[in-house]
Design an enzyme around this catalytic site. Structure first.
Site, PDB file in Angstrom:
ATOM      1  N   LYS A  60       2.799  -3.377  31.935  1.00  0.00           N
ATOM      2  CA  LYS A  60       3.569  -4.390  32.665  1.00  0.00           C
ATOM      3  C   LYS A  60       3.313  -5.824  32.203  1.00  0.00           C
ATOM      4  CE  LYS A  60       5.957  -2.406  34.407  1.00  0.00           C
ATOM      5  NZ  LYS A  60       6.871  -1.466  33.685  1.00  0.00           N
ATOM      6  N   SER A  61       2.852  -5.958  30.978  1.00  0.00           N
ATOM      7  CA  SER A  61       2.652  -7.325  30.509  1.00  0.00           C
ATOM      8  C   SER A  61       3.649  -7.727  29.429  1.00  0.00           C
ATOM      9  CB  SER A  61       1.215  -7.536  30.045  1.00  0.00           C
ATOM     10  OG  SER A  61       0.759  -6.450  29.314  1.00  0.00           O
ATOM     11  N   THR A  96       5.401  -5.204  27.298  1.00  0.00           N
ATOM     12  CA  THR A  96       5.407  -4.224  26.210  1.00  0.00           C
ATOM     13  C   THR A  96       6.815  -3.994  25.656  1.00  0.00           C
ATOM     14  OG1 THR A  96       3.791  -3.129  27.641  1.00  0.00           O
ATOM     15  CG2 THR A  96       4.431  -1.977  25.622  1.00  0.00           C
ATOM     16  N   THR A  97       7.767  -3.813  26.557  1.00  0.00           N
ATOM     17  CA  THR A  97       9.138  -3.497  26.145  1.00  0.00           C
ATOM     18  C   THR A  97       9.702  -4.646  25.305  1.00  0.00           C
ATOM     19  OG1 THR A  97       9.323  -2.424  28.314  1.00  0.00           O
ATOM     20  CG2 THR A  97      11.355  -2.680  27.045  1.00  0.00           C
ATOM     21  N   TRP A  98       9.441  -5.850  25.760  1.00  0.00           N
ATOM     22  CA  TRP A  98       9.907  -7.043  25.056  1.00  0.00           C
ATOM     23  C   TRP A  98       9.239  -7.138  23.677  1.00  0.00           C
ATOM     24  CZ3 TRP A  98       8.830 -12.716  27.037  1.00  0.00           C
ATOM     25  CH2 TRP A  98       9.677 -13.607  26.367  1.00  0.00           C
ATOM     26  N   HIS A 117      -1.575   1.289  24.919  1.00  0.00           N
ATOM     27  CA  HIS A 117      -2.200   0.567  26.040  1.00  0.00           C
ATOM     28  C   HIS A 117      -3.725   0.714  25.973  1.00  0.00           C
ATOM     29  CE1 HIS A 117       1.511  -0.358  27.999  1.00  0.00           C
ATOM     30  NE2 HIS A 117       1.745   0.818  28.534  1.00  0.00           N
ATOM     31  N   ARG A 173      -0.242 -10.973  29.801  1.00  0.00           N
ATOM     32  CA  ARG A 173       0.582 -11.771  30.707  1.00  0.00           C
ATOM     33  C   ARG A 173      -0.294 -12.196  31.873  1.00  0.00           C
ATOM     34  NH1 ARG A 173       5.525  -8.918  34.067  1.00  0.00           N
ATOM     35  NH2 ARG A 173       6.684 -10.801  34.581  1.00  0.00           N
ATOM     36  N   LYS A 213      12.765  -8.406  36.755  1.00  0.00           N
ATOM     37  CA  LYS A 213      13.166  -9.814  36.799  1.00  0.00           C
ATOM     38  C   LYS A 213      12.867 -10.544  35.490  1.00  0.00           C
ATOM     39  CE  LYS A 213      13.220 -11.296  41.571  1.00  0.00           C
ATOM     40  NZ  LYS A 213      12.625 -12.242  42.530  1.00  0.00           N
TER      41      LYS A 213
HETATM   42  N1  LIG Z   1      13.269  -8.568  27.042  1.00  0.00           N
HETATM   43  C1  LIG Z   1      12.459  -8.939  28.019  1.00  0.00           C
HETATM   44  N2  LIG Z   1      12.129 -10.237  28.191  1.00  0.00           N
HETATM   45  C2  LIG Z   1      11.296 -10.623  29.191  1.00  0.00           C
HETATM   46  N3  LIG Z   1      10.749  -9.760  30.086  1.00  0.00           N
HETATM   47  C3  LIG Z   1      11.056  -8.460  29.959  1.00  0.00           C
HETATM   48  C4  LIG Z   1      11.899  -7.987  28.924  1.00  0.00           C
HETATM   49  N4  LIG Z   1      12.005  -6.647  29.071  1.00  0.00           N
HETATM   50  C5  LIG Z   1      11.271  -6.296  30.137  1.00  0.00           C
HETATM   51  N5  LIG Z   1      10.704  -7.385  30.690  1.00  0.00           N
HETATM   52  C6  LIG Z   1       9.819  -7.455  31.867  1.00  0.00           C
HETATM   53  O1  LIG Z   1       8.523  -6.954  31.483  1.00  0.00           O
HETATM   54  C7  LIG Z   1       7.922  -6.260  32.601  1.00  0.00           C
HETATM   55  C8  LIG Z   1       7.701  -4.814  32.227  1.00  0.00           C
HETATM   56  O2  LIG Z   1       6.506  -4.762  31.480  1.00  0.00           O
HETATM   57  P1  LIG Z   1       6.288  -3.765  30.289  1.00  0.00           P
HETATM   58  O3  LIG Z   1       7.457  -3.771  29.384  1.00  0.00           O
HETATM   59  O4  LIG Z   1       4.958  -4.086  29.709  1.00  0.00           O
HETATM   60  O5  LIG Z   1       6.221  -2.353  31.019  1.00  0.00           O
HETATM   61  S1  LIG Z   1       5.573  -1.023  30.400  1.00  0.00           S
HETATM   62  O6  LIG Z   1       4.110  -1.239  30.356  1.00  0.00           O
HETATM   63  O7  LIG Z   1       6.148  -0.795  29.099  1.00  0.00           O
HETATM   64  O8  LIG Z   1       5.940   0.012  31.401  1.00  0.00           O
HETATM   65  C9  LIG Z   1       8.908  -6.396  33.745  1.00  0.00           C
HETATM   66  O9  LIG Z   1       8.510  -7.587  34.423  1.00  0.00           O
HETATM   67  P2  LIG Z   1       8.886  -7.893  35.970  1.00  0.00           P
HETATM   68  O10 LIG Z   1      10.340  -8.240  35.958  1.00  0.00           O
HETATM   69  O11 LIG Z   1       8.043  -9.070  36.356  1.00  0.00           O
HETATM   70  O12 LIG Z   1       8.563  -6.676  36.758  1.00  0.00           O
HETATM   71  C10 LIG Z   1      10.228  -6.536  33.006  1.00  0.00           C
HETATM   72  O13 LIG Z   1      11.256  -7.079  33.785  1.00  0.00           O
END
Ligand SMILES: Nc1ncnc2c1ncn2[C@@H]1O[C@H](COP(=O)(O)OS(=O)(=O)O)[C@@H](OP(=O)(O)O)[C@H]1O
Length: 319
Positions: A80-81, A83-85, A154, A177, A283
């Site tokens: 949740k820090s 990763t996807t981004w 992770h 994050r 968000k």
């Molecule tokens: N492209 C992009 N840009 C900015 N932020 C983004 C993006 N994609 C995902 N998110 C936000 O990242 C949070 C999810 O964290 P992770 O991607 O690390 O999740 S995971 O560990 O892979 O499950 C989660 O944060 P929160 O919205 O605060 O819950 C996502 O909304």
């Protein structure tokens, strides 16, 4: 994966099962400290960090079987820090010549990020690759002639497979994050994925566990400091290639990715069988924690950060 030029590791002929370790793993579980879990009934403390039972088995398999190549890129995060981004950004950067990122150009219509979730493009070592008792054959991953290979994890720094840590060439990209937003994001995510068989999971309970360090791959401060201190020992030269940066940032932006069909309605096998990609895009803001944490929670986490992280040089944007 719809793009023909990019091969998924599952297609590799070298994929094989490693069932022999299951009973050993059960034995190991019995010997580990355990606490109430977020998504599973229990989290176990393995090699100093907290994780789910299935993760332990895949981490052991990763540590035993993975061999790094000089050109490998490893993306490391605590859940949740961002990763996807990070996966989207690094995939777009590494493949910028094969797949130009400009969202308006004709050639960019085939960009894999437009039809695949970032988790399907950059696999987790401990889930997609070494999860489910498998040992993937990575010799042809991702393509015969395409380097670098990009993986995500992770797993905390000390528990990475040895050839990664020993290499002077493997690049590790670590993203963390601020813990305020990460704690809230973790709680929201788990609420959506927690099985109905487990009792309700309040914010207060989740926050307390988070501050006690009992969260997947945590304590969070140890995860951060493990990678941070290592980066201080081995600093990287900053490289910039101006032209494509804006285009990559646009392609990987929260608004762009969230609105894609694959991320609104698609499913990825990364987290569980029926995991919906939409849960990865909530968000995407800095500072949403102000809507959830009460003053005493803020004080508690601020004190914890001061105690554990201050002085390391690691600073966060909180609002
Ligand atoms: N492209 C992009 N840009 C900015 N932020 C983004 C993006 N994609 C995902 N998110 C936000 O990242 C949070 C999810 O964290 P992770 O991607 O690390 O999740 S995971 O560990 O892979 O499950 C989660 O944060 P929160 O919205 O605060 O819950 C996502 O909304």
């Amino acid at each position: 994966m719809k793009t023909p030029h990019y091969r998924q590791p599952e297609e590799s002929p070298g994929l094989r099962l490693c069932l022999c370790s299951i009973s050993k793993c059960k034995e190991l579980l019995l010997s580990l400290p355990k606490e109430k879990g977020w998504r599973t009934p229990f989290l176990y403390q393995f090699q100093g960090f907290w994780c789910q039972p299935k993760e332990i088995q895949s981490i052991i398999s990763f540590q035993k079987h993975f061999k790094s190549r000089k050109s490998d890129v490893i993306l490391a995060t605590i859940p949740k820090s961002g990763t996807t981004w990070l996966k989207a950004l690094v995939f777009a950067i590494i493949n910028r010549r094969r797949f130009p990122p400009a969202t308006t150009s004709d050639t960019s219509r085939n960009h894999p990020l437009l039809t695949s979730n970032p988790h399907d493009l950059v696999p987790f070592l401990e889930y997609k690759l070494y999860g489910n008792n498998q040992v993937p054959g990575l010799s042809n991953f991702p393509d015969d002639d395409q380097e670098p290979r990009t993986f995500a994890t992770h797993v905390p720094y000390p528990s990475l497979e040895e050839s990664i840590k020993k290499s002077e060439n493997v690049k590790i990209v670590y993203l963390c994050r601020n813990p305020f937003d990460t704690s809230i994001s973790s709680w929201h995510f788990i609420k959506k994925l927690r099985p109905e068989s487990l009792p309700q999971f309040s914010l207060e309970e989740a926050f307390k566990m988070y501050c006690n360090g009992i969260v997947g791959f945590g304590p969070f401060w140890e995860h951060m400091l493990g990678y941070w201190n290592e980066s201080l020992k081995r600093p990287d030269v900053e490289e910039r290639e101006g032209v494509v940066i804006q285009e990559i940032a646009k392609l990987c932006s929260f608004d762009k990715l969230k609105e894609l069909e694959v991320n609104k309605y698609g499913k990825a096998m990364t987290f569980s069988k029926h995991f919906e990609n939409k849960h990865l895009f909530r968000k995407g803001e800095v500072g949403d924690w102000v809507n959830y944490l009460n003053p005493s929670m803020v004080k508690q986490l601020a004190q914890l950060m001061e105690e554990k992280i201050m002085g390391s040089g690691l600073l966060f944007k909180l609002l």
